[in-house]
Write an enzyme that holds these catalytic residues in place. Structure first.
Site, mmCIF file in Angstrom:
data_model
loop_
_atom_site.group_PDB
_atom_site.id
_atom_site.type_symbol
_atom_site.label_atom_id
_atom_site.label_comp_id
_atom_site.label_asym_id
_atom_site.label_seq_id
_atom_site.Cartn_x
_atom_site.Cartn_y
_atom_site.Cartn_z
ATOM 1 N N CYS A 156 0.814 -1.224 0.000
ATOM 2 C CA CYS A 156 0.000 0.000 0.000
ATOM 3 C C CYS A 156 0.846 1.271 0.000
ATOM 4 O O CYS A 156 0.327 2.350 -0.299
ATOM 5 C CB CYS A 156 -0.935 0.018 1.198
ATOM 6 S SG CYS A 156 -2.205 -1.225 1.084
HETATM 7 N N1 COA Z 1 -20.256 -9.080 8.300
HETATM 8 C C1 COA Z 1 -20.762 -9.099 9.554
HETATM 9 N N2 COA Z 1 -20.010 -9.243 10.648
HETATM 10 C C2 COA Z 1 -18.687 -9.420 10.479
HETATM 11 C C3 COA Z 1 -18.097 -9.413 9.197
HETATM 12 C C4 COA Z 1 -18.937 -9.242 8.085
HETATM 13 N N3 COA Z 1 -18.457 -9.223 6.837
HETATM 14 N N4 COA Z 1 -16.769 -9.593 9.338
HETATM 15 C C5 COA Z 1 -16.520 -9.696 10.661
HETATM 16 N N5 COA Z 1 -17.677 -9.589 11.364
HETATM 17 C C6 COA Z 1 -17.889 -9.672 12.796
HETATM 18 C C7 COA Z 1 -16.813 -10.515 13.458
HETATM 19 O O1 COA Z 1 -17.171 -11.885 13.409
HETATM 20 C C8 COA Z 1 -16.796 -9.978 14.874
HETATM 21 O O2 COA Z 1 -17.866 -10.545 15.608
HETATM 22 P P1 COA Z 1 -17.687 -10.944 17.157
HETATM 23 O O3 COA Z 1 -17.393 -9.641 17.833
HETATM 24 O O4 COA Z 1 -19.009 -11.530 17.478
HETATM 25 O O5 COA Z 1 -16.530 -11.887 17.182
HETATM 26 C C9 COA Z 1 -17.114 -8.495 14.705
HETATM 27 O O6 COA Z 1 -17.757 -8.382 13.412
HETATM 28 C C10 COA Z 1 -15.888 -7.610 14.732
HETATM 29 O O7 COA Z 1 -14.923 -8.130 13.809
HETATM 30 P P2 COA Z 1 -13.504 -7.490 13.588
HETATM 31 O O8 COA Z 1 -12.791 -8.211 12.503
HETATM 32 O O9 COA Z 1 -12.828 -7.389 14.909
HETATM 33 O O10 COA Z 1 -13.960 -6.032 13.044
HETATM 34 P P3 COA Z 1 -13.221 -4.669 13.065
HETATM 35 O O11 COA Z 1 -14.090 -3.703 13.736
HETATM 36 O O12 COA Z 1 -11.799 -4.761 13.513
HETATM 37 O O13 COA Z 1 -13.187 -4.308 11.511
HETATM 38 C C11 COA Z 1 -11.636 -4.272 9.660
HETATM 39 C C12 COA Z 1 -12.504 -5.128 10.603
HETATM 40 C C13 COA Z 1 -10.835 -5.211 8.792
HETATM 41 C C14 COA Z 1 -12.579 -3.453 8.786
HETATM 42 C C15 COA Z 1 -10.761 -3.329 10.483
HETATM 43 O O14 COA Z 1 -10.087 -4.046 11.501
HETATM 44 C C16 COA Z 1 -9.705 -2.638 9.647
HETATM 45 O O15 COA Z 1 -9.991 -1.972 8.667
HETATM 46 N N6 COA Z 1 -8.448 -2.715 10.055
HETATM 47 C C17 COA Z 1 -7.342 -2.077 9.367
HETATM 48 C C18 COA Z 1 -7.017 -2.875 8.171
HETATM 49 C C19 COA Z 1 -5.996 -2.251 7.283
HETATM 50 O O16 COA Z 1 -5.712 -1.082 7.301
HETATM 51 N N7 COA Z 1 -5.439 -3.067 6.468
HETATM 52 C C20 COA Z 1 -4.515 -2.647 5.502
HETATM 53 C C21 COA Z 1 -4.869 -3.391 4.299
HETATM 54 S S1 COA Z 1 -3.854 -2.917 3.004
#
Ligand code: COA
Length: 374
Positions: A156
Site C-alpha cells: 500500500c
Molecule cells: N459481516 C458481519 N459481521 C462481520 C463481518 C462481516 N463481513 N466480518 C466480521 N464480522 C464480525 C466478526 O465476526 C466480529 O464478531 P464478534 O465480535 O461476534 O466476534 C465483529 O464483526 C468484529 O470483527 P472485527 O474483525 O474485529 O472487526 P473490526 O471492527 O476490527 O473491523 C476491519 C474489521 C478489517 C474493517 C478493520 O479491523 C480494519 O480496517 N483494520 C485495518 C485494516 C488495514 O488497514 N489493512 C490494511 C490493508 S492494506
C-alpha cells in the site's frame, strides 16, 4: 528536499461498481449454498457452518459503501466470486499497463506535458500481474517515452515510496521528469469467500508526474518539502502467492495465497506508528501540525484515518482536512492516498501545506509533505 514538484496527477476509474448490498447478496448466497451442500458434515460437527456477512457491519467497521472493479460479473456470481479477466495475447497491451496509460495521460495533460518531456516510468503498486518484462517498460512503450522504466512493490505504500525514488532521481540528475504510476487490480488478490475481508478492496489506477520546479508549466503544482519512509516487518498483512507455490488459489488450503490480514492488530499497531511518524516528520521540517491544511491519507479504514488525523492535529478534524474516497472506491492499496490528493488538491491556496501519507503491508509507511506553489 525542495525543488521537485508534483505537476500533474491522473486517475483511471473502472466503469463498473459493486455496492455493499450486491457484494453481500453474492456472499450470502455462497454461504447458503455451502451450508446446504455440507449440511450433513455441519450436523456431524466435522465442518463449520459459514456465517453471513452484513452491509451494516461493512459500512460501520470500514466506511466502505462501494468499490469500482474491472470485472463485476465474476465477483458477484456466487459460483465464481473472483474477477474473470480473459487472458490477453502477448501482442495486446496488458490490462495493468492499459489502466496505467489512461491515468498517465491525464497526469501529463494536467501538467501540460507530453511523453517526450518524460524520461522515467515507475510502476509502483501492490499487485503486479507478471514478473517480467516490467509493466513500467510496457507503459513506457505505449506512451512513447524515451528513457527507462521499472516496477516496484511496497504494497500500500508503493506510491509514496515511488514518489521519493522519482524525486531522488530527478534531484540527482538521473531523470528530468518521471511518471509514478499505480495500477491496482486489488480484486485479483482478494478472497471474496472470506467474510472478514471480502468487502475491503477495489480496482483503480493513479499517476503522478514529477519534475523540476523551474520547469513547471501548469497551475496546481505542489512542491515536495520532504519525504520520509519507514518499514517494520509484520505478518499481520500477508499474501503468499508466488512462483514457488504453484497450486490453485481456489482451494481452502491455499487461502494464504490471497490477501490475509489480522485487521484488528493492523488497526492497533499502525495508527500509533503512522501518527508518530507524521508528527516527527513535521518537526523535522520545522512545521507545526496546525500549519497542515490537508492530510491525504491512505484509504483502508475510515475510523483509522479519523484517529490518525485526531492524533496528529490534537483535535477532531473536519471532513475537508482529511478527505475520504474510501466510501466510493474502497481500499485501492497504493492508489488510495493519490486518489484523495488528485480529487482534493485544487481548492487549497498557494503556500498551503499538506501531507500525502500511505501505510500498509510490510509494515510500510510513507510521507510526502507538499506545498502548493501556483
Ligand atoms: N459481516 C458481519 N459481521 C462481520 C463481518 C462481516 N463481513 N466480518 C466480521 N464480522 C464480525 C466478526 O465476526 C466480529 O464478531 P464478534 O465480535 O461476534 O466476534 C465483529 O464483526 C468484529 O470483527 P472485527 O474483525 O474485529 O472487526 P473490526 O471492527 O476490527 O473491523 C476491519 C474489521 C478489517 C474493517 C478493520 O479491523 C480494519 O480496517 N483494520 C485495518 C485494516 C488495514 O488497514 N489493512 C490494511 C490493508 S492494506
Amino acid at each position: 528536499m525542495t525543488g521537485i514538484v508534483i505537476s500533474g496527477t491522473g486517475l483511471f476509474t473502472p466503469a463498473q461498481s459493486v455496492s455493499n448490498e450486491e457484494l453481500v447478496t453474492a456472499f450470502n448466497a455462497y454461504v447458503e449454498n455451502f451450508n446446504g451442500e455440507h449440511a450433513a458434515e455441519i450436523e456431524a460437527g466435522t465442518v463449520e457452518a459459514l456465517t453471513p456477512s452484513s452491509v451494516e457491519f461493512i459500512e460501520k467497521a470500514s466506511g466502505i459503501k462501494a468499490r469500482y472493479v474491472v470485472d463485476k460479473t465474476g465477483i458477484i456470481d456466487p459460483e465464481v466470486m473472483c474477477p474473470r479477466l480473459p487472458e490477453r495475447s502477448n501482442d495486446e497491451i496488458s490490462i495493468l499497463a492499459e489502466m496505467a496509460v489512461a491515468a498517465s495521460n491525464e497526469a501529463l495533460a494536467q501538467a501540460g506535458r507530453s511523453a517526450s518531456d518524460v524520461d522515467a516510468v515507475l510502476v509502483a503498486c501492490s499487485n503486479l500481474q507478471r514478473p517480467y518484462p516490467a509493466i513500467a517498460i510496457e507503459v513506457q512503450e505505449a506512451l512513447g517515452i524515451e528513457g527507462f522504466g521499472f516496477d516496484m512493490n511496497v504494497a500500500c505504500s508503493s506510491a509514496t515510496f515511488g514518489i521519493q525514488a522519482a524525486a531522488d532521481m530527478i534531484k540527482s540528475g538521473n531523470s528530468k521528469a518521471a511518471l509514478v504510476v499505480n495500477p491496482e487490480i486489488c480484486t485479483g488478490h482478494l478472497n471474496f469467500r472470506d467474510r472478514d475481508s471480502h468487502f475491503i478492496f477495489g480496482d483503480v489506477a493513479t499517476a503522478i508526474l514529477l519534475e523540476k520546479k523551474e520547469d513547471v508549466r501548469a497551475s496546481n503544482a505542489y512542491e515536495i518539502l520532504g519525504t520520509k519512509l519507514k518499514t517494520k516487518f509484520s505478518n499481520n498483512i500477508r499474501n503468499n502467492f508466488g512462483f514457488l507455490n504453484r497450486t490453485s488459489p481456489e482451494t481452502a488450503a491455499d487461502k494464504d495465497k490471497l490477501f490475509v490480514q489480522e485487521g484488528r492488530k493492523v488497526f492497533k499497531e499502525v495508527v500509533p506508528m503512522v501518527s508518530a511518524m507524521i508528527t516527527e516528520h513535521l518537526e523535522d521540517n520545522n512545521l507545526r501540525a496546525d500549519q497542515l491544511k490537508r492530510l491525504w491519507l491512505h484509504q483502508a479504514n475510515l475510523n483509522m484515518n479519523v484517529l490518525i488525523t485526531k492524533k496528529v492535529l490534537s483535535r477532531d478534524p473536519d471532513e475537508t482536512e482529511a478527505p475520504t474516497i474510501l466510501d466510493e472506491y474502497a481500499n485501492t492499496s497504493s492508489a488510495g492516498s493519490i486518489i484523495a490528493f488528485h480529487k482534493h488538491k485544487e481548492d487549497l491556496d498557494v503556500g498551503d501545506v499538506g501531507i500525502i501519507c500511505s501505510f500498509g503491508a510490510g509494515y510500510s509507511a510513507g510521507n510526502v509533505i507538499v506545498q502548493k506553489i501556483n
